[in-house]
Design an enzyme around this catalytic site. Structure first.
Site, PDB file in Angstrom:
ATOM      1  N   SER A   1       0.858  -1.186   0.000  1.00  0.00           N
ATOM      2  CA  SER A   1       0.000   0.000   0.000  1.00  0.00           C
ATOM      3  C   SER A   1       0.887   1.226   0.000  1.00  0.00           C
ATOM      4  O   SER A   1       2.050   1.160   0.442  1.00  0.00           O
ATOM      5  CB  SER A   1      -0.889   0.006   1.251  1.00  0.00           C
ATOM      6  OG  SER A   1      -1.563   1.242   1.396  1.00  0.00           O
TER       7      SER A   1
ATOM      8  N   TYR B   1      -1.545   0.113  10.685  1.00  0.00           N
ATOM      9  CA  TYR B   1      -1.532  -0.238   9.258  1.00  0.00           C
ATOM     10  C   TYR B   1      -0.271   0.283   8.591  1.00  0.00           C
ATOM     11  O   TYR B   1       0.368  -0.434   7.822  1.00  0.00           O
ATOM     12  CB  TYR B   1      -2.780   0.321   8.582  1.00  0.00           C
ATOM     13  CG  TYR B   1      -2.996  -0.182   7.168  1.00  0.00           C
ATOM     14  CD1 TYR B   1      -3.087  -1.544   6.901  1.00  0.00           C
ATOM     15  CD2 TYR B   1      -3.137   0.711   6.107  1.00  0.00           C
ATOM     16  CE1 TYR B   1      -3.300  -2.006   5.605  1.00  0.00           C
ATOM     17  CE2 TYR B   1      -3.347   0.255   4.812  1.00  0.00           C
ATOM     18  CZ  TYR B   1      -3.424  -1.104   4.564  1.00  0.00           C
ATOM     19  OH  TYR B   1      -3.626  -1.566   3.277  1.00  0.00           O
TER      20      TYR B   1
END
Length: 259
Positions: free
Chosen positions: A139, A152
């Protein structure tokens, strides 16, 4: 030339399912891996892909996947797609168990599957020549920190580092290590998981954003990177919608030239 076979994790929905479909369209043999057997059965009926039910946070399941693959034919590519986010809380207030889950699925599962399948990828090279591929979907959260990213960010930064080190370790072998780092991708489940089933919060993230990326956009990028000539390695592919300049710099409303 023999049909090549790819293993795609997180195949029951979103980017994983789209990647299975795209590989099948391109003539690949595919093994889709996920926890939800019912979703996998639907994907198999739709695409003709092979499927294997496994929880990649369990070493026994990963070992069973390895043994199944070893018995059923060569493996030429691996797409580590399984992952996810949980919450948008601060480092101070976030729950340690949420961080543990994010590290398990985004980092440790990638390590487990990669370690288990590397010998099979080498066997595929020996059998059919060419190169093998390890693609990991991370990501932009693994490259740029943002408020609320906490666990995250930490997990995806770790996954990015894992791929960087793996590429160094495999230097000298015909094995390409490819990282695909998407920005805003609108899928049916990512936001629901992050916001613990709150559909309104999940939808708000994409409200009035012109053309966020789709799962099919990422699938196309993954497959095209693997289908490059064998001597070409796309180490890192960052892909964002035009409306997104950074994780928290997102245009909402029509994109128009300045006067």
């Amino acid at each position: 030339m023999a049909t090549k076979r790819v293993v795609v994790t997180g195949a029951s929905s979103g980017i994983g399912a789209a990647t299975v479909r795209r590989f099948r369209e391109q003539g690949w043999a595919v093994v889709g891996v996920a926890r939800r057997a019912d979703r996998l059965a639907e994907l198999k009926a739709e695409t003709g892909a092979d499927v294997f039910t496994a929880d990649l946070t369990r070493q026994a399941d990963v070992d069973a996947l390895r043994d199944y693959l070893a018995e059923s034919g060569p493996v030429h590519a691996l797409v580590n797609n399984a992952g996810g986010a949980m919450g948008l809380d601060s480092v101070e207030d976030s729950r340690t168990e949420d961080w543990a889950w994010m590290f398990e699925i985004n980092v440790l599962a990638v390590k487990r599957v990669t370690s288990a399948l590397l010998p099979l990828l080498r066997d595929g090279i020996r059998m059919d020549g060419g190169c093998a591929d390890i693609v990991t979907v991370t990501s932009i959260a693994g490259h740029v920190a943002y408020l609320g990213g906490g666990g995250y960010n930490a997990a995806k930064f770790a996954a990015h580092a894992l791929m960087e080190v793996l590429r160094l370790e495999l230097n000298g072998e015909p094995i390409r290590v490819i990282e695909v780092a998407p920005g805003m991708v609108q899928t049916e489940e990512f936001g629901l998981v992050r916001f613990r089933g709150d559909a309104e919060k999940a939808a708000a993230a994409y409200a009035n954003v012109p053309n966020p990326l789709t799962a099919e956009d990422i699938a196309e990028t993954i497959v095209s990177s693997v289908e490059r000539p064998a001597h070409v390695n796309l180490d890192l592919i960052v892909i964002k919608p035009v409306a997104q300049a950074a994780p928290t710099r997102i245009a909402r409303g029509p994109l128009t030239p300045k006067d």
